[in-house]
Design an enzyme around this catalytic site. Sequence first.
Site, PDB file in Angstrom:
ATOM      1  N   ARG A 160      -0.928 -19.035  14.058  1.00  0.00           N
ATOM      2  CA  ARG A 160      -0.105 -19.803  16.204  1.00  0.00           C
ATOM      3  C   ARG A 160       0.776 -18.674  16.431  1.00  0.00           C
ATOM      4  O   ARG A 160       1.886 -18.213  15.365  1.00  0.00           O
ATOM      5  CB  ARG A 160       1.031 -21.185  15.347  1.00  0.00           C
ATOM      6  CG  ARG A 160       0.066 -22.235  15.170  1.00  0.00           C
ATOM      7  CD  ARG A 160       0.942 -23.458  14.667  1.00  0.00           C
ATOM      8  NE  ARG A 160       0.009 -24.551  14.506  1.00  0.00           N
ATOM      9  CZ  ARG A 160       1.176 -25.482  13.427  1.00  0.00           C
ATOM     10  NH1 ARG A 160       1.487 -25.348  13.213  1.00  0.00           N
ATOM     11  NH2 ARG A 160       0.139 -25.705  13.359  1.00  0.00           N
ATOM     12  N   LYS A 189      11.795 -29.491  13.010  1.00  0.00           N
ATOM     13  CA  LYS A 189      11.541 -28.237  11.943  1.00  0.00           C
ATOM     14  C   LYS A 189      13.147 -27.523  12.334  1.00  0.00           C
ATOM     15  O   LYS A 189      12.534 -25.964  12.143  1.00  0.00           O
ATOM     16  CB  LYS A 189      10.149 -26.994  12.381  1.00  0.00           C
ATOM     17  CG  LYS A 189       8.840 -27.892  11.614  1.00  0.00           C
ATOM     18  CD  LYS A 189       7.303 -26.894  12.193  1.00  0.00           C
ATOM     19  CE  LYS A 189       7.046 -26.262  11.204  1.00  0.00           C
ATOM     20  NZ  LYS A 189       5.733 -26.126  10.693  1.00  0.00           N
ATOM     21  N   GLY A 203       1.330 -28.700  21.267  1.00  0.00           N
ATOM     22  CA  GLY A 203       1.035 -29.412  20.651  1.00  0.00           C
ATOM     23  C   GLY A 203       1.065 -28.687  19.035  1.00  0.00           C
ATOM     24  O   GLY A 203       2.337 -27.871  19.265  1.00  0.00           O
ATOM     25  N   ASP A 204       1.647 -29.320  17.984  1.00  0.00           N
ATOM     26  CA  ASP A 204       1.513 -28.994  17.086  1.00  0.00           C
ATOM     27  C   ASP A 204       2.715 -28.867  16.275  1.00  0.00           C
ATOM     28  O   ASP A 204       4.322 -28.251  16.078  1.00  0.00           O
ATOM     29  CB  ASP A 204       1.309 -27.075  16.716  1.00  0.00           C
ATOM     30  CG  ASP A 204       0.042 -26.984  16.777  1.00  0.00           C
ATOM     31  OD1 ASP A 204      -0.842 -28.025  16.559  1.00  0.00           O
ATOM     32  OD2 ASP A 204      -0.428 -26.240  17.309  1.00  0.00           O
ATOM     33  N   GLU A 205       3.977 -29.977  17.186  1.00  0.00           N
ATOM     34  CA  GLU A 205       5.215 -30.034  17.582  1.00  0.00           C
ATOM     35  C   GLU A 205       5.936 -31.131  16.380  1.00  0.00           C
ATOM     36  O   GLU A 205       6.526 -31.689  15.899  1.00  0.00           O
ATOM     37  CB  GLU A 205       5.355 -31.096  18.662  1.00  0.00           C
ATOM     38  CG  GLU A 205       5.139 -30.187  20.326  1.00  0.00           C
ATOM     39  CD  GLU A 205       4.270 -30.853  20.596  1.00  0.00           C
ATOM     40  OE1 GLU A 205       2.938 -31.279  20.454  1.00  0.00           O
ATOM     41  OE2 GLU A 205       3.718 -30.379  21.767  1.00  0.00           O
ATOM     42  N   GLN A 241      -2.053 -33.153  21.621  1.00  0.00           N
ATOM     43  CA  GLN A 241      -1.927 -32.313  22.342  1.00  0.00           C
ATOM     44  C   GLN A 241      -0.490 -32.421  22.401  1.00  0.00           C
ATOM     45  O   GLN A 241       0.057 -32.967  21.995  1.00  0.00           O
ATOM     46  CB  GLN A 241      -2.591 -31.901  22.707  1.00  0.00           C
ATOM     47  CG  GLN A 241      -4.275 -31.071  21.743  1.00  0.00           C
ATOM     48  CD  GLN A 241      -5.562 -32.677  21.841  1.00  0.00           C
ATOM     49  OE1 GLN A 241      -5.616 -33.467  22.328  1.00  0.00           O
ATOM     50  NE2 GLN A 241      -5.976 -32.831  20.306  1.00  0.00           N
ATOM     51  N   ALA A 274      -7.301 -32.874  17.002  1.00  0.00           N
ATOM     52  CA  ALA A 274      -6.054 -32.619  16.713  1.00  0.00           C
ATOM     53  C   ALA A 274      -6.070 -32.640  15.255  1.00  0.00           C
ATOM     54  O   ALA A 274      -6.808 -32.461  14.354  1.00  0.00           O
ATOM     55  CB  ALA A 274      -5.726 -34.681  17.418  1.00  0.00           C
ATOM     56  N   GLY A 275      -4.706 -32.093  14.987  1.00  0.00           N
ATOM     57  CA  GLY A 275      -4.051 -31.827  13.458  1.00  0.00           C
ATOM     58  C   GLY A 275      -2.616 -32.665  13.397  1.00  0.00           C
ATOM     59  O   GLY A 275      -1.657 -32.272  13.545  1.00  0.00           O
ATOM     60  N   HIS A 276      -2.526 -34.200  12.751  1.00  0.00           N
ATOM     61  CA  HIS A 276      -1.682 -34.568  12.352  1.00  0.00           C
ATOM     62  C   HIS A 276      -1.218 -34.765  11.193  1.00  0.00           C
ATOM     63  O   HIS A 276      -1.911 -34.986  10.468  1.00  0.00           O
ATOM     64  CB  HIS A 276      -1.494 -35.713  13.056  1.00  0.00           C
ATOM     65  CG  HIS A 276      -1.815 -36.274  14.668  1.00  0.00           C
ATOM     66  ND1 HIS A 276      -1.879 -37.324  15.465  1.00  0.00           N
ATOM     67  CD2 HIS A 276      -1.353 -34.520  16.241  1.00  0.00           C
ATOM     68  CE1 HIS A 276      -2.213 -36.410  16.429  1.00  0.00           C
ATOM     69  NE2 HIS A 276      -1.939 -34.987  16.792  1.00  0.00           N
ATOM     70  N   LYS A 327       3.838 -33.998  15.870  1.00  0.00           N
ATOM     71  CA  LYS A 327       4.270 -35.525  15.738  1.00  0.00           C
ATOM     72  C   LYS A 327       3.737 -36.612  15.074  1.00  0.00           C
ATOM     73  O   LYS A 327       3.990 -37.977  14.802  1.00  0.00           O
ATOM     74  CB  LYS A 327       2.662 -35.564  16.888  1.00  0.00           C
ATOM     75  CG  LYS A 327       3.755 -35.248  18.501  1.00  0.00           C
ATOM     76  CD  LYS A 327       2.427 -35.294  19.741  1.00  0.00           C
ATOM     77  CE  LYS A 327       1.524 -34.249  19.393  1.00  0.00           C
ATOM     78  NZ  LYS A 327       1.485 -32.908  18.989  1.00  0.00           N
ATOM     79  N   GLY A 328       2.692 -36.127  13.966  1.00  0.00           N
ATOM     80  CA  GLY A 328       2.005 -37.204  12.831  1.00  0.00           C
ATOM     81  C   GLY A 328       3.393 -37.340  11.903  1.00  0.00           C
ATOM     82  O   GLY A 328       3.459 -38.599  12.380  1.00  0.00           O
TER      83      GLY A 328
HETATM   84  P1  IMP Z   1      -9.818 -27.546  22.478  1.00  0.00           P
HETATM   85  O1  IMP Z   1      -9.073 -28.836  22.919  1.00  0.00           O
HETATM   86  O2  IMP Z   1     -10.623 -28.132  21.499  1.00  0.00           O
HETATM   87  O3  IMP Z   1     -10.611 -28.018  23.454  1.00  0.00           O
HETATM   88  O4  IMP Z   1      -9.242 -26.270  22.539  1.00  0.00           O
HETATM   89  C1  IMP Z   1      -8.108 -26.124  24.301  1.00  0.00           C
HETATM   90  C2  IMP Z   1      -6.405 -25.752  23.971  1.00  0.00           C
HETATM   91  O5  IMP Z   1      -5.927 -26.792  23.277  1.00  0.00           O
HETATM   92  C3  IMP Z   1      -6.916 -24.297  22.632  1.00  0.00           C
HETATM   93  O6  IMP Z   1      -5.987 -23.874  22.820  1.00  0.00           O
HETATM   94  C4  IMP Z   1      -6.269 -25.113  21.431  1.00  0.00           C
HETATM   95  O7  IMP Z   1      -6.314 -24.344  21.119  1.00  0.00           O
HETATM   96  C5  IMP Z   1      -5.518 -25.901  21.713  1.00  0.00           C
HETATM   97  N1  IMP Z   1      -5.310 -27.423  21.230  1.00  0.00           N
HETATM   98  C6  IMP Z   1      -6.619 -28.197  21.000  1.00  0.00           C
HETATM   99  N2  IMP Z   1      -5.159 -29.677  20.211  1.00  0.00           N
HETATM  100  C7  IMP Z   1      -4.689 -28.476  20.134  1.00  0.00           C
HETATM  101  C8  IMP Z   1      -3.398 -29.162  19.110  1.00  0.00           C
HETATM  102  O8  IMP Z   1      -3.764 -30.820  18.671  1.00  0.00           O
HETATM  103  N3  IMP Z   1      -2.490 -28.924  18.187  1.00  0.00           N
HETATM  104  C9  IMP Z   1      -2.413 -26.873  19.673  1.00  0.00           C
HETATM  105  N4  IMP Z   1      -3.701 -26.460  20.204  1.00  0.00           N
HETATM  106  C10 IMP Z   1      -4.408 -27.571  20.526  1.00  0.00           C
END
Ligand code: IMP
Length: 409
Positions: free
Chosen positions: A290, A316, A12-14, A210, A39-41, A16-17
Amino acid sequence: MPATAVVGAQWGDEAKGKIVHLLAREAQVCVRFNGGPNAGHTVSDAFGTARLHLVPSGALYPHCRGVIAHGVVVDPWALEGELGELKAQGRSQPRLFLSERCHLILPHHRVLEEEEGTAARLGTTRRGVGPAYTERTARQGLRLADLRHPGHVRERLEELARRVGGFDPHAVARELSRFWEGWSSSIGDAQGLIGDALDRGEHVVFEGAQGTLLDLDFGTYPYVTSSTTTVHGVGWGTGLRVELDRVVGVTKAYTTRVGEGPFPTEDHGAVGEWLRRKGNEYGATTGRPRRCGWLDLVALRYAHRLNRFSELALTKLDVLSGLEEVKICTSYRVGGRRVEEFPATVEELAQAEPIYQTLRGWKEELARARSPEELPERTRAFLTWVENAVGVKIQWVSVGPGTDDVIVL
Ligand code: IMP
């Protein structure tokens, strides 16, 4: 190119957004198919920086409709909060459509996430995502379509309040009724909408959340999220057999991870610190620092095997400027053995020692580069090395946060 999927190739956090936003310039529809407000895009454009959790990134364009397909778990409060933030930035309201089959995240899901200990044990984003998917599988969840039947919703909430507690069922029922009043005309048959758009030959971008290594089955289980994060999530999360023209894998030029779980190339020293600082590696959803380390080609080859990327977007790259040398993990050593394949268990992965190829670094900052010719020789050598080792073309390189900070190779 009517159907394009964008999938994270790492944890995740690549960014993508940003890539989705770029690809959606000519799209009529952008679909989120998995995950939820975990998610955080991030998209930076003329209005500022939008941090999207549920709204599809392409829906920031007035010409692009945003669809939240049934694979996504929806927190109505999070959605409304997010829309409020976009409005405060002076943006027009995105044109959203939600699948009536989406499961709801309700207040008790966050309570359960803390009580059951998954939040602390896995380092989740604490958004109630895991418990909402658990209830869905246990056939106990509430879906958006249920909001048509307020009596049923009330009964269910009262029962949950007795069993789990932590919220006022009557207040939540009232808020859900209000949500339904405002949204009912935008909730319905999402797979029909997407299918019709594809039949008309419209350009549809499927936005993964993710990354591959957080996939419920193929990620570093149990340190994973609770949805299908690979390209297979397009079918899983929309209910359609989509013939994808492109599958874009997004990877950073290095690796990061938030939350718990093994991470072979993690660097606890100066390089990790450099990447975190220069790359501003703090979670878009939780603000957590991170974990950072070098690019891992064992993981990237595994992601390519699962997703069969048609191309890569490498983001990046600018963060690596100024490092004396740049390392790339090409294989692991596990218990004295050289391992080329990504292990299935976290026990093996925790023992994996990375074997590195070291390349010479470059000093030049890349933020202004807009064509491959403007990249230093050593940067191009790094890109060629990655392309050859993974066996897939790097189509885009991103060298800054803005929409235009992209080089097409
Ligand atoms: P959950 O998705 O909140 O249940 O978290 C499970 C795992 O996925 C944890 O290690 C989170 O940090 C990771 N995770 C969930 N969503 C993201 C994302 O959008 N980016 C990065 N890590 C994520």
